[in-house]
Design a protein around this motif. Structure first.
Motif, PDB file in Angstrom:
ATOM      1  N   VAL A 119       5.672 -23.494  13.692  1.00  0.00           N
ATOM      2  CA  VAL A 119       6.185 -23.657  12.333  1.00  0.00           C
ATOM      3  C   VAL A 119       5.508 -24.845  11.656  1.00  0.00           C
ATOM      4  CG1 VAL A 119       8.236 -24.168  10.957  1.00  0.00           C
ATOM      5  CG2 VAL A 119       8.394 -22.600  12.896  1.00  0.00           C
ATOM      6  N   PRO A 120       4.883 -24.632  10.479  1.00  0.00           N
ATOM      7  CA  PRO A 120       4.230 -25.729   9.786  1.00  0.00           C
ATOM      8  C   PRO A 120       5.223 -26.586   9.012  1.00  0.00           C
ATOM      9  CG  PRO A 120       4.000 -23.744   8.492  1.00  0.00           C
ATOM     10  CD  PRO A 120       4.721 -23.351   9.759  1.00  0.00           C
ATOM     11  N   VAL A 142       5.688  -8.535  19.667  1.00  0.00           N
ATOM     12  CA  VAL A 142       6.540  -9.634  20.132  1.00  0.00           C
ATOM     13  C   VAL A 142       6.273 -10.835  19.235  1.00  0.00           C
ATOM     14  CG1 VAL A 142       7.044 -11.206  22.032  1.00  0.00           C
ATOM     15  CG2 VAL A 142       6.520  -8.804  22.504  1.00  0.00           C
ATOM     16  N   ILE A 143       7.324 -11.351  18.593  1.00  0.00           N
ATOM     17  CA  ILE A 143       7.176 -12.487  17.678  1.00  0.00           C
ATOM     18  C   ILE A 143       8.034 -13.640  18.175  1.00  0.00           C
ATOM     19  CG2 ILE A 143       7.420 -13.309  15.306  1.00  0.00           C
ATOM     20  CD1 ILE A 143       7.264 -10.383  14.399  1.00  0.00           C
ATOM     21  N   VAL A 144       7.380 -14.754  18.451  1.00  0.00           N
ATOM     22  CA  VAL A 144       8.082 -15.958  18.891  1.00  0.00           C
ATOM     23  C   VAL A 144       7.526 -17.146  18.116  1.00  0.00           C
ATOM     24  CG1 VAL A 144       8.805 -17.401  20.832  1.00  0.00           C
ATOM     25  CG2 VAL A 144       8.239 -14.985  21.214  1.00  0.00           C
ATOM     26  N   GLY A 145       8.413 -17.891  17.508  1.00  0.00           N
ATOM     27  CA  GLY A 145       8.029 -19.115  16.817  1.00  0.00           C
ATOM     28  C   GLY A 145       8.524 -20.323  17.577  1.00  0.00           C
ATOM     29  N   THR A 146       7.987 -21.491  17.224  1.00  0.00           N
ATOM     30  CA  THR A 146       8.442 -22.719  17.861  1.00  0.00           C
ATOM     31  C   THR A 146       8.291 -23.884  16.905  1.00  0.00           C
ATOM     32  OG1 THR A 146       8.260 -24.091  19.863  1.00  0.00           O
ATOM     33  CG2 THR A 146       6.198 -23.347  18.864  1.00  0.00           C
ATOM     34  N   GLY A 147       9.126 -24.881  17.098  1.00  0.00           N
ATOM     35  CA  GLY A 147       9.068 -26.081  16.274  1.00  0.00           C
ATOM     36  C   GLY A 147      10.117 -27.071  16.734  1.00  0.00           C
ATOM     37  N   THR A 154      17.515 -23.366   8.004  1.00  0.00           N
ATOM     38  CA  THR A 154      18.017 -22.051   7.630  1.00  0.00           C
ATOM     39  C   THR A 154      16.997 -21.317   6.773  1.00  0.00           C
ATOM     40  OG1 THR A 154      20.301 -22.857   7.681  1.00  0.00           O
ATOM     41  CG2 THR A 154      19.884 -20.825   6.458  1.00  0.00           C
ATOM     42  N   SER A 155      16.321 -22.059   5.886  1.00  0.00           N
ATOM     43  CA  SER A 155      15.305 -21.444   5.028  1.00  0.00           C
ATOM     44  C   SER A 155      14.134 -20.909   5.847  1.00  0.00           C
ATOM     45  CB  SER A 155      14.799 -22.460   4.008  1.00  0.00           C
ATOM     46  OG  SER A 155      14.319 -23.640   4.652  1.00  0.00           O
ATOM     47  N   THR A 156      13.813 -21.553   6.957  1.00  0.00           N
ATOM     48  CA  THR A 156      12.744 -21.084   7.841  1.00  0.00           C
ATOM     49  C   THR A 156      13.118 -19.725   8.428  1.00  0.00           C
ATOM     50  OG1 THR A 156      12.392 -23.400   8.470  1.00  0.00           O
ATOM     51  CG2 THR A 156      11.267 -21.719   9.783  1.00  0.00           C
ATOM     52  N   LEU A 157      14.321 -19.621   8.938  1.00  0.00           N
ATOM     53  CA  LEU A 157      14.782 -18.378   9.554  1.00  0.00           C
ATOM     54  C   LEU A 157      14.880 -17.257   8.522  1.00  0.00           C
ATOM     55  CD1 LEU A 157      17.571 -19.886  11.835  1.00  0.00           C
ATOM     56  CD2 LEU A 157      15.150 -19.538  12.342  1.00  0.00           C
TER      57      LEU A 157
END
Length: 399
Positions: A119-120, A142-147, A154-157
């Protein structure tokens, strides 16, 4: 240099440019958390890294270096990040070509089977990149994000959910989280709302009336920042044919205003962000008076790629933070590079917050520094290379 221990092995990683005095690591707990998850550590089922694996926003190459055996594609907005990735891959003994490096302006693969997202800092950049990637995502992706927890809101999700599909997060581990997104084939692909443009008002000095274009992730993309506005009110007067550099160009409004004031000049726009360079070119070409200006757009580490004694004027609004680290190292490299690249008698003009004390560095490097203009918050400084002060020019009047 620090060693990252991963399920794929141990890797010596550095940032770029490499500085032995820099204590900052080339990875953090969010990278470690994602790598453990992919390997099935901490109770998760292992992720099959097959097909086309795309890694977005990998800041210094820690992720793609670790999983290089799966031949991932890295998508990055950072020239510095890409240079670090190349060095870290070579140091790790990864065969050339095992990892494909793309910028955020390059065409993404037509099909993505595994999408890993670091996540930027910029929510706008995340929005733009998810829109660009969405057409390549399929039901089995398959999608996996990290940060870090401070980066995932909440806005990211909601962005993941609106553009790609249902989204949830993991528990926090070492102040890091994972994002799990399930692609929804029923979501109709939408166009990115970026780039965006606005027109500068009459109080923007030499920039008055210019159309400014911003791609996602650019500093102050919705409006002109007050430091740049102050610099535009005091740009140098035209002196005929010369080579002008907009260093750390961002959306290119300073270089475009300089081109407008110096019709015979050759412009060079430099930034480490590919989004910034795309914005600068769009800004220059969007204005009829500068649309045909001779100009180059260079991704680089300051002026390191510019020959010595080859430019007449450098205009610079240096950042005092880079890749989420507050530091004056970038400004110092910009000032040092400017002195090397300038011809004798050439000038560096710098806008900065008064409290940053750039005049001290400039006097140390150039042997001189004077104030062109100032207000309670900002100061515009001019340093001249060499002893020939006869070529020094005055600022435009007005504030």
């Amino acid at each position: 240099m620090n060693c990252l221990t991963t399920p794929w092995g141990d890797f010596d990683l550095t940032r770029f440019p490499e500085d032995p005095r820099d204590s900052l690591r080339a990875w953090d707990a969010a990278d470690e958390y994602l790598l453990r998850h992919l390997k099935g550590i901490d109770g998760a089922a292992p992720t099959e890294l097959s097909g086309t694996v795309v890694v977005v926003g990998d800041r210094w190459g820690a992720l793609v270096t670790s999983i290089a055996e799966h031949r991932p594609v890295q998508v990055s907005d950072s020239f510095l990040g890409q240079q670090a990735t190349r060095a870290n891959l070579e140091r790790g003994g990864v065969a050339p070509g095992a990892v494909r490096l793309l910028s955020t302006r390059d065409t993404v693969p037509e099909r993505i089977d595994v999408l890993l997202v670091r996540v930027p800092k910029s929510l706008a950049l995340l929005e733009d990149q998810l829109h660009r990637l969405a057409p390549a995502v399929h039901a089995g992706t398959v999608i996996v994000g990290t940060g870090m927890v401070t980066e995932i809101h909440t806005s990211t999700l909601k962005l993941f959910e609106r553009i790609l599909g249902p989204t949830r997060t993991s528990l926090a581990v070492k102040k890091a989280r994972l994002i799990f997104c399930t692609p929804d084939p029923q979501l109709a692909p939408a166009a990115s709302p970026w780039p965006r443009s606005y027109t500068l008002a009459a109080d923007a000095g030499a920039g008055a009336g210019l159309t400014v274009t911003n791609h996602a992730g650019i500093f102050c993309a919705e409006r002109l920042d007050i430091g740049t506005r102050f610099l535009l009110r005091h740009l140098p007067r035209s002196r005929g044919p010369e080579r002008i550099v907009d260093l750390g160009c961002g959306n290119g409004v300073v270089g475009t205003a300089a081109a407008l004031a110096n019709p015979e000049a050759e412009l060079l726009f430099i930034d480490e962000s590919y989004q910034a360079l795309a914005s600068a070119e769009a800004t220059l070409r969007a204005n009829p008076a500068t649309a045909d200006t001779e100009a180059r757009f260079l991704a680089g580490d300051g002026l390191s790629g510019v020959p010595a004694d080859s430019v007449d004027l450098v205009l610079n609004n240096p950042p005092f933070h880079t890749h989420q680290a507050t530091t004056d190292a970038t400004a110092w490299r910009m000032f040092s590079g400017s002195r090397r690249a300038l011809r004798p008698g050439g000038e560096l003009w710098v806008i900065g917050n008064r409290h940053l004390g750039y005049h001290v560095k400039l006097r140390r490097l150039f042997g001189n520094c004077e104030i062109v203009a100032s207000d309670p918050k900002f100061v515009i400084l001019r340093a001249v290379k060499g002893k020939d002060r006869g070529r020094a020019r005055g600022g435009q009047s007005g504030s």
